[in-house]
Design a protein around this motif. Structure first.
Motif, PDB file in Angstrom:
ATOM      1  N   UNK A  57       0.873  -1.177   0.000  1.00  0.00           N
ATOM      2  CA  UNK A  57       0.000   0.000   0.000  1.00  0.00           C
ATOM      3  C   UNK A  57       0.903   1.219   0.000  1.00  0.00           C
ATOM      4  N   UNK A  58       0.537   2.235  -0.825  1.00  0.00           N
ATOM      5  CA  UNK A  58       1.400   3.396  -0.983  1.00  0.00           C
ATOM      6  C   UNK A  58       0.627   4.694  -0.806  1.00  0.00           C
ATOM      7  N   UNK A  59       1.339   5.702  -0.325  1.00  0.00           N
ATOM      8  CA  UNK A  59       0.789   7.047  -0.349  1.00  0.00           C
ATOM      9  C   UNK A  59       0.672   7.488  -1.805  1.00  0.00           C
ATOM     10  N   UNK A  60      -0.324   8.278  -2.107  1.00  0.00           N
ATOM     11  CA  UNK A  60      -0.520   8.726  -3.486  1.00  0.00           C
ATOM     12  C   UNK A  60       0.710   9.438  -4.036  1.00  0.00           C
ATOM     13  N   UNK A  61       1.411  10.138  -3.175  1.00  0.00           N
ATOM     14  CA  UNK A  61       2.555  10.943  -3.614  1.00  0.00           C
ATOM     15  C   UNK A  61       3.731  10.107  -4.104  1.00  0.00           C
ATOM     16  N   UNK A  62       3.760   8.827  -3.770  1.00  0.00           N
ATOM     17  CA  UNK A  62       4.902   7.998  -4.163  1.00  0.00           C
ATOM     18  C   UNK A  62       4.519   6.851  -5.094  1.00  0.00           C
ATOM     19  N   UNK A  63       3.247   6.705  -5.378  1.00  0.00           N
ATOM     20  CA  UNK A  63       2.802   5.623  -6.268  1.00  0.00           C
ATOM     21  C   UNK A  63       3.496   5.722  -7.621  1.00  0.00           C
ATOM     22  N   UNK A  64       4.001   4.603  -8.096  1.00  0.00           N
ATOM     23  CA  UNK A  64       4.694   4.573  -9.377  1.00  0.00           C
ATOM     24  C   UNK A  64       6.157   4.947  -9.299  1.00  0.00           C
ATOM     25  N   UNK A  65       6.600   5.453  -8.144  1.00  0.00           N
ATOM     26  CA  UNK A  65       8.006   5.832  -7.975  1.00  0.00           C
ATOM     27  C   UNK A  65       8.717   4.985  -6.925  1.00  0.00           C
ATOM     28  N   UNK A  66       8.010   4.611  -5.885  1.00  0.00           N
ATOM     29  CA  UNK A  66       8.594   3.844  -4.789  1.00  0.00           C
ATOM     30  C   UNK A  66       8.053   2.418  -4.801  1.00  0.00           C
ATOM     31  N   UNK A  67       8.852   1.496  -4.293  1.00  0.00           N
ATOM     32  CA  UNK A  67       8.423   0.112  -4.171  1.00  0.00           C
ATOM     33  C   UNK A  67       8.919  -0.465  -2.863  1.00  0.00           C
ATOM     34  N   UNK A  68       8.019  -1.051  -2.103  1.00  0.00           N
ATOM     35  CA  UNK A  68       8.370  -1.692  -0.842  1.00  0.00           C
ATOM     36  C   UNK A  68       8.382  -3.199  -1.040  1.00  0.00           C
ATOM     37  N   UNK A  69       9.332  -3.856  -0.403  1.00  0.00           N
ATOM     38  CA  UNK A  69       9.416  -5.309  -0.486  1.00  0.00           C
ATOM     39  C   UNK A  69       9.969  -5.842   0.826  1.00  0.00           C
ATOM     40  N   UNK A  70       9.829  -7.125   1.015  1.00  0.00           N
ATOM     41  CA  UNK A  70      10.347  -7.740   2.238  1.00  0.00           C
ATOM     42  C   UNK A  70      11.021  -9.057   1.904  1.00  0.00           C
ATOM     43  N   UNK A  71      12.011  -9.399   2.735  1.00  0.00           N
ATOM     44  CA  UNK A  71      12.719 -10.665   2.619  1.00  0.00           C
ATOM     45  C   UNK A  71      12.678 -11.310   3.999  1.00  0.00           C
ATOM     46  N   UNK A  72      11.768 -12.234   4.165  1.00  0.00           N
ATOM     47  CA  UNK A  72      11.592 -12.851   5.486  1.00  0.00           C
ATOM     48  C   UNK A  72      12.794 -13.710   5.895  1.00  0.00           C
ATOM     49  N   UNK A  73      13.532 -14.213   4.925  1.00  0.00           N
ATOM     50  CA  UNK A  73      14.716 -15.010   5.243  1.00  0.00           C
ATOM     51  C   UNK A  73      15.829 -14.147   5.829  1.00  0.00           C
ATOM     52  N   UNK A  74      15.853 -12.866   5.432  1.00  0.00           N
ATOM     53  CA  UNK A  74      16.900 -11.951   5.905  1.00  0.00           C
ATOM     54  C   UNK A  74      16.377 -10.957   6.937  1.00  0.00           C
ATOM     55  N   UNK A  75      15.087 -11.077   7.288  1.00  0.00           N
ATOM     56  CA  UNK A  75      14.477 -10.172   8.273  1.00  0.00           C
ATOM     57  C   UNK A  75      14.640  -8.705   7.875  1.00  0.00           C
ATOM     58  N   UNK A  76      14.423  -8.410   6.618  1.00  0.00           N
ATOM     59  CA  UNK A  76      14.585  -7.048   6.160  1.00  0.00           C
ATOM     60  C   UNK A  76      13.393  -6.594   5.315  1.00  0.00           C
ATOM     61  N   UNK A  77      13.152  -5.299   5.344  1.00  0.00           N
ATOM     62  CA  UNK A  77      12.197  -4.668   4.457  1.00  0.00           C
ATOM     63  C   UNK A  77      12.946  -3.558   3.726  1.00  0.00           C
ATOM     64  N   UNK A  78      12.648  -3.403   2.456  1.00  0.00           N
ATOM     65  CA  UNK A  78      13.370  -2.474   1.604  1.00  0.00           C
ATOM     66  C   UNK A  78      12.406  -1.488   0.958  1.00  0.00           C
ATOM     67  N   UNK A  79      12.853  -0.252   0.831  1.00  0.00           N
ATOM     68  CA  UNK A  79      12.079   0.758   0.115  1.00  0.00           C
ATOM     69  C   UNK A  79      12.953   1.270  -1.032  1.00  0.00           C
ATOM     70  N   UNK A  80      12.609   0.888  -2.246  1.00  0.00           N
ATOM     71  CA  UNK A  80      13.299   1.372  -3.430  1.00  0.00           C
ATOM     72  C   UNK A  80      12.636   2.669  -3.860  1.00  0.00           C
ATOM     73  N   UNK A  81      13.406   3.743  -3.901  1.00  0.00           N
ATOM     74  CA  UNK A  81      12.872   5.048  -4.230  1.00  0.00           C
ATOM     75  C   UNK A  81      13.487   5.532  -5.541  1.00  0.00           C
TER      76      UNK A  81
END
Length: 123
Positions: A57-81
């Protein structure tokens, strides 16, 4: 639950940054995760979230520009901007919730917060 955010920095408008948030303590795969940002003199605002099941789920201001993902094996969440704008300049915080029912864009539903990482976008 401890959260450690990293990856901030200075970038020119139109550039990209990748933020990471490493979690420790508890069971990462059961957390809902979110990113928020706060500019000087402004309230903390929602940026993006990802549920334990991977729904995003994204704020309207970042839709199409940002991407959030998670890696449960590495216990990390990433925000690609991508396509960063000067108005994206803020301190970015990752947050976690263990609740099974929560409003993803509401910071009050996240009891666990990282320390923040500064993102500065120059024009």
């Amino acid at each position: 639950v401890q959260l450690q955010a990293s990856g901030g920095g200075l970038v020119q408008a139109g550039g990209s940054l990748r933020l990471s948030c490493a979690a420790s303590g508890g069971t990462f795969s059961s957390y809902g995760m979110g990113w928020f940002h706060q500019a000087p003199g402004q309230e903390r605002e929602f940026v993006a979230s990802i549920s334990r099941g991977g729904s995003t789920f994204y704020a309207d201001s970042v839709k199409g520009r940002f991407a959030i993902s998670r890696d449960n094996a590495k216990n990390t969440v990433t925000l690609q901007m991508n396509l960063l704008k000067p108005e994206d300049t803020a301190v970015y915080y990752c947050a976690a919730t263990t609740s099974s029912s929560y409003r993803a864009s509401d910071s009050r539903f996240y009891p666990y917060w990282g320390q923040g990482t500064q993102v500065t976008v120059s024009s």
